[in-house]
Design a protein around this motif. Structure first.
Motif, PDB file in Angstrom:
ATOM      1  N   PRO A  58     106.581  51.982 -71.496  1.00  0.00           N
ATOM      2  CA  PRO A  58     107.378  51.640 -70.224  1.00  0.00           C
ATOM      3  C   PRO A  58     107.182  50.676 -69.186  1.00  0.00           C
ATOM      4  CG  PRO A  58     105.751  53.558 -69.769  1.00  0.00           C
ATOM      5  CD  PRO A  58     105.700  52.956 -71.379  1.00  0.00           C
ATOM      6  N   VAL A  59     105.893  50.190 -69.337  1.00  0.00           N
ATOM      7  CA  VAL A  59     105.545  48.844 -68.659  1.00  0.00           C
ATOM      8  C   VAL A  59     106.140  47.625 -69.173  1.00  0.00           C
ATOM      9  CG1 VAL A  59     103.687  47.403 -67.919  1.00  0.00           C
ATOM     10  CG2 VAL A  59     103.491  49.998 -68.021  1.00  0.00           C
ATOM     11  N   LEU A  60     106.378  47.784 -70.481  1.00  0.00           N
ATOM     12  CA  LEU A  60     106.893  46.598 -71.208  1.00  0.00           C
ATOM     13  C   LEU A  60     108.584  46.753 -71.574  1.00  0.00           C
ATOM     14  CD1 LEU A  60     104.068  46.103 -73.867  1.00  0.00           C
ATOM     15  CD2 LEU A  60     104.667  44.542 -72.080  1.00  0.00           C
ATOM     16  N   ASP A  61     109.046  47.861 -70.870  1.00  0.00           N
ATOM     17  CA  ASP A  61     110.335  48.041 -71.245  1.00  0.00           C
ATOM     18  C   ASP A  61     111.261  46.826 -70.440  1.00  0.00           C
ATOM     19  OD1 ASP A  61     112.722  49.135 -72.210  1.00  0.00           O
ATOM     20  OD2 ASP A  61     113.018  50.147 -70.264  1.00  0.00           O
ATOM     21  N   GLY A  62     112.125  46.148 -71.177  1.00  0.00           N
ATOM     22  CA  GLY A  62     112.641  45.031 -70.450  1.00  0.00           C
ATOM     23  C   GLY A  62     112.182  43.597 -70.113  1.00  0.00           C
ATOM     24  N   VAL A  63     110.843  43.569 -70.588  1.00  0.00           N
ATOM     25  CA  VAL A  63     110.171  42.371 -70.320  1.00  0.00           C
ATOM     26  C   VAL A  63     110.444  41.591 -71.251  1.00  0.00           C
ATOM     27  CG1 VAL A  63     107.607  41.548 -70.270  1.00  0.00           C
ATOM     28  CG2 VAL A  63     108.298  43.748 -68.903  1.00  0.00           C
ATOM     29  N   THR A  64     110.516  40.293 -71.078  1.00  0.00           N
ATOM     30  CA  THR A  64     110.682  39.237 -72.062  1.00  0.00           C
ATOM     31  C   THR A  64     109.607  38.170 -72.192  1.00  0.00           C
ATOM     32  OG1 THR A  64     112.104  37.587 -70.438  1.00  0.00           O
ATOM     33  CG2 THR A  64     113.209  39.208 -71.911  1.00  0.00           C
ATOM     34  N   ALA A  65     108.593  38.054 -71.068  1.00  0.00           N
ATOM     35  CA  ALA A  65     107.484  37.262 -71.106  1.00  0.00           C
ATOM     36  C   ALA A  65     106.481  38.075 -70.065  1.00  0.00           C
ATOM     37  CB  ALA A  65     107.931  36.006 -70.384  1.00  0.00           C
ATOM     38  N   ALA A  66     105.168  37.758 -70.672  1.00  0.00           N
ATOM     39  CA  ALA A  66     103.949  38.370 -70.048  1.00  0.00           C
ATOM     40  C   ALA A  66     102.874  37.730 -69.934  1.00  0.00           C
ATOM     41  CB  ALA A  66     103.790  39.664 -70.939  1.00  0.00           C
ATOM     42  N   HIS A  67     102.116  37.765 -68.752  1.00  0.00           N
ATOM     43  CA  HIS A  67     101.038  37.143 -68.685  1.00  0.00           C
ATOM     44  C   HIS A  67      99.809  38.171 -69.049  1.00  0.00           C
ATOM     45  CE1 HIS A  67      97.631  34.679 -66.922  1.00  0.00           C
ATOM     46  NE2 HIS A  67      97.460  35.710 -66.182  1.00  0.00           N
ATOM     47  N   LEU A  68      99.005  38.183 -69.949  1.00  0.00           N
ATOM     48  CA  LEU A  68      97.873  38.970 -70.406  1.00  0.00           C
ATOM     49  C   LEU A  68      96.490  38.115 -69.833  1.00  0.00           C
ATOM     50  CD1 LEU A  68      99.538  39.715 -74.031  1.00  0.00           C
ATOM     51  CD2 LEU A  68      99.867  41.212 -71.900  1.00  0.00           C
ATOM     52  N   ILE A  69      95.695  39.159 -69.559  1.00  0.00           N
ATOM     53  CA  ILE A  69      94.229  38.855 -69.230  1.00  0.00           C
ATOM     54  C   ILE A  69      93.490  39.503 -70.543  1.00  0.00           C
ATOM     55  CG2 ILE A  69      94.191  38.376 -66.796  1.00  0.00           C
ATOM     56  CD1 ILE A  69      93.229  41.210 -66.376  1.00  0.00           C
ATOM     57  N   VAL A  96     104.004  34.925 -74.266  1.00  0.00           N
ATOM     58  CA  VAL A  96     103.113  35.549 -73.302  1.00  0.00           C
ATOM     59  C   VAL A  96     102.055  34.222 -73.420  1.00  0.00           C
ATOM     60  CG1 VAL A  96     103.164  37.598 -74.452  1.00  0.00           C
ATOM     61  CG2 VAL A  96     101.452  36.097 -75.692  1.00  0.00           C
ATOM     62  N   THR A  97     101.341  34.370 -72.009  1.00  0.00           N
ATOM     63  CA  THR A  97     100.220  33.600 -71.800  1.00  0.00           C
ATOM     64  C   THR A  97      99.148  34.533 -71.851  1.00  0.00           C
ATOM     65  OG1 THR A  97     100.526  33.888 -69.439  1.00  0.00           O
ATOM     66  CG2 THR A  97     101.395  31.967 -70.235  1.00  0.00           C
ATOM     67  N   LEU A 116     104.751  36.286 -81.334  1.00  0.00           N
ATOM     68  CA  LEU A 116     104.916  36.158 -80.329  1.00  0.00           C
ATOM     69  C   LEU A 116     104.579  34.714 -80.031  1.00  0.00           C
ATOM     70  CD1 LEU A 116     102.836  39.107 -78.863  1.00  0.00           C
ATOM     71  CD2 LEU A 116     105.376  38.741 -78.618  1.00  0.00           C
ATOM     72  N   GLU A 117     105.185  33.866 -79.003  1.00  0.00           N
ATOM     73  CA  GLU A 117     105.094  32.541 -78.633  1.00  0.00           C
ATOM     74  C   GLU A 117     103.910  32.606 -77.647  1.00  0.00           C
ATOM     75  OE1 GLU A 117     108.311  30.631 -77.091  1.00  0.00           O
ATOM     76  OE2 GLU A 117     109.830  31.158 -78.837  1.00  0.00           O
ATOM     77  N   TRP A 118     102.793  32.128 -77.988  1.00  0.00           N
ATOM     78  CA  TRP A 118     101.583  32.277 -77.079  1.00  0.00           C
ATOM     79  C   TRP A 118     101.297  30.962 -76.471  1.00  0.00           C
ATOM     80  CZ3 TRP A 118      97.663  29.394 -78.592  1.00  0.00           C
ATOM     81  CH2 TRP A 118      97.673  29.117 -80.254  1.00  0.00           C
ATOM     82  N   ALA A 166     102.655  29.790 -64.891  1.00  0.00           N
ATOM     83  CA  ALA A 166     103.984  29.962 -64.727  1.00  0.00           C
ATOM     84  C   ALA A 166     104.937  29.130 -65.358  1.00  0.00           C
ATOM     85  CB  ALA A 166     104.128  29.770 -63.229  1.00  0.00           C
ATOM     86  N   ALA A 167     104.421  27.926 -65.769  1.00  0.00           N
ATOM     87  CA  ALA A 167     105.295  27.004 -66.406  1.00  0.00           C
ATOM     88  C   ALA A 167     105.461  27.541 -67.894  1.00  0.00           C
ATOM     89  CB  ALA A 167     104.744  25.562 -66.308  1.00  0.00           C
ATOM     90  N   ALA A 168     104.143  27.785 -68.400  1.00  0.00           N
ATOM     91  CA  ALA A 168     104.303  28.054 -69.912  1.00  0.00           C
ATOM     92  C   ALA A 168     104.952  29.323 -70.008  1.00  0.00           C
ATOM     93  CB  ALA A 168     102.595  28.585 -70.296  1.00  0.00           C
ATOM     94  N   LEU A 169     105.329  30.106 -69.073  1.00  0.00           N
ATOM     95  CA  LEU A 169     105.998  31.469 -69.131  1.00  0.00           C
ATOM     96  C   LEU A 169     107.314  31.339 -69.062  1.00  0.00           C
ATOM     97  CD1 LEU A 169     103.817  34.073 -67.106  1.00  0.00           C
ATOM     98  CD2 LEU A 169     104.346  34.137 -69.721  1.00  0.00           C
ATOM     99  N   THR A 170     107.757  30.288 -68.327  1.00  0.00           N
ATOM    100  CA  THR A 170     109.232  29.839 -67.891  1.00  0.00           C
ATOM    101  C   THR A 170     109.742  28.611 -68.518  1.00  0.00           C
ATOM    102  OG1 THR A 170     108.553  28.953 -65.965  1.00  0.00           O
ATOM    103  CG2 THR A 170     108.831  31.375 -65.938  1.00  0.00           C
ATOM    104  N   GLU A 171     108.943  28.040 -69.221  1.00  0.00           N
ATOM    105  CA  GLU A 171     109.559  26.686 -69.658  1.00  0.00           C
ATOM    106  C   GLU A 171     109.349  26.613 -71.433  1.00  0.00           C
ATOM    107  OE1 GLU A 171     107.781  23.659 -67.400  1.00  0.00           O
ATOM    108  OE2 GLU A 171     108.591  24.269 -65.538  1.00  0.00           O
ATOM    109  N   ASP A 172     109.973  25.757 -71.958  1.00  0.00           N
ATOM    110  CA  ASP A 172     109.708  25.483 -73.321  1.00  0.00           C
ATOM    111  C   ASP A 172     108.868  24.567 -73.493  1.00  0.00           C
ATOM    112  OD1 ASP A 172     111.720  27.264 -73.886  1.00  0.00           O
ATOM    113  OD2 ASP A 172     113.287  25.754 -73.915  1.00  0.00           O
TER     114      ASP A 172
END
Length: 290
Positions: A58-69, A96-97, A116-118, A166-172
């Motif tokens: 449920p946390v990932l539902d609708g998520v297109t990019a994620a920052h993971l630790i 993901v980052t 995944l694009e990482w 933020a740049a890695a998650l939102t930019e190509d």
């Protein structure tokens, strides 16, 4: 798109949430205790824990990019990286980052083996470590006593780590990259004390200890207040204080070329120079005053 930020109340996560909101993105923040999150308005705060991969659907539902630790609340590497990567892929996450801790765990190889694009984020010394390591001592006595006062590092502002994320998650253009993130200048502990003295208007001093004096001060008089030791050893009672201090002496005395060379990643990725330690010190000056 919705961007998930794990570790959202942490040192880097809270800055990342702010960067993403200011850029107009929808942010979902994962935290173990939403009632204590204290995040900005407009953030969707959800309860969860990366150690419970089964509960991430449920946390990932609708998520297109994620920052993971890559670590849990005790700073130890996650053991369930394959389950997290699989859950993200099933949910339709595409990018993901990964913010690394002291040690690589199971998350990085699992994500890199997935579709995944990482982007891997490998910061060196956080400027914020100065709070955990020195603030109490400087407030109380105005002096820091440690070995190897000329050791060199290029500490990075946590907000700059977040800006790269933020740049890695939102930019190509960042997929498949590993970013070693440093600050814009190389400093020694003596330099940091001088800068903190200027920021606080106090007479602060650094006193260098010999290895023998260090052993006496840190073993006979109590454990050193070092975040590094906790991140590496945790509270394992089987590891004695002497072993921990010997480890720290080796770390302090070794030459760390990667961590003491300005990488230029912050400016290359964000288009602006990284924040200096003087800027960080001015922001946190009150923490070093009585």
């Amino acid at each position: 798109m919705t961007i998930l930020v794990t570790g959202a109340t942490g040192t880097v996560g809270r800055h990342l949430v702010r960067h993403l909101l200011e850029s107009g993105h929808k942010v979902r923040a994962l935290t173990r205790d939403p009632a204590r999150a204290a995040l900005p308005q407009g953030v969707e705060v959800v309860a969860g824990d990366l150690t419970d991969a089964a509960g991430l659907a449920p946390v990932l539902d609708g998520v297109t990019a994620a920052h993971l630790i890559n670590f849990a609340g005790d700073y130890r590497p996650l053991w369930n990286g394959p389950e997290i990567a699989a859950a993200a892929a099933r949910a339709g996450v595409t990018r993901v980052t990964m913010l690394g801790g002291w040690q690589e765990g199971t998350l990085e190889p699992a994500v890199q083996a997935s579709a995944l694009e990482w982007t891997k984020l490998k910061p060196v010394e956080f400027m914020g470590n100065t709070l955990a390591d020195w603030a109490g001592r400087l407030r109380a006595r105005g002096i820091v006593r440690e070995p190897h006062g000329d050791r060199r590092s290029a500490p990075v502002h946590e907000s700059d780590i977040a800006a790269v994320a933020a740049a890695a998650l939102t930019e190509d253009g960042h997929a498949g990259h590993t970013y070693l993130i440093t600050g814009p200048e190389v400093l020694t502990p003596r330099d940091k004390i001088r800068i903190l003295a200027e920021a606080t208007g106090r007479d602060l001093r650094f006193e260098e200890l010999t290895p023998e004096q260090t052993r006496e001060a840190w073993i006979e008089r109590g454990r050193p207040p070092e975040m590094l030791l906790f991140k590496v050893f945790g509270d394992d009672p089987a590891i004695g204080d002497g072993e921990k201090v010997e480890f720290l002496l080796k770390v302090y005395g070794a030459a760390h070329k990667a961590g003491s060379t300005v990488s230029g990643v912050v400016e290359a990725v964000t288009g602006r120079p990284g924040r200096t330690f003087a800027q960080w010190a001015a922001e946190h000056a009150d923490a070093f005053r009585p």
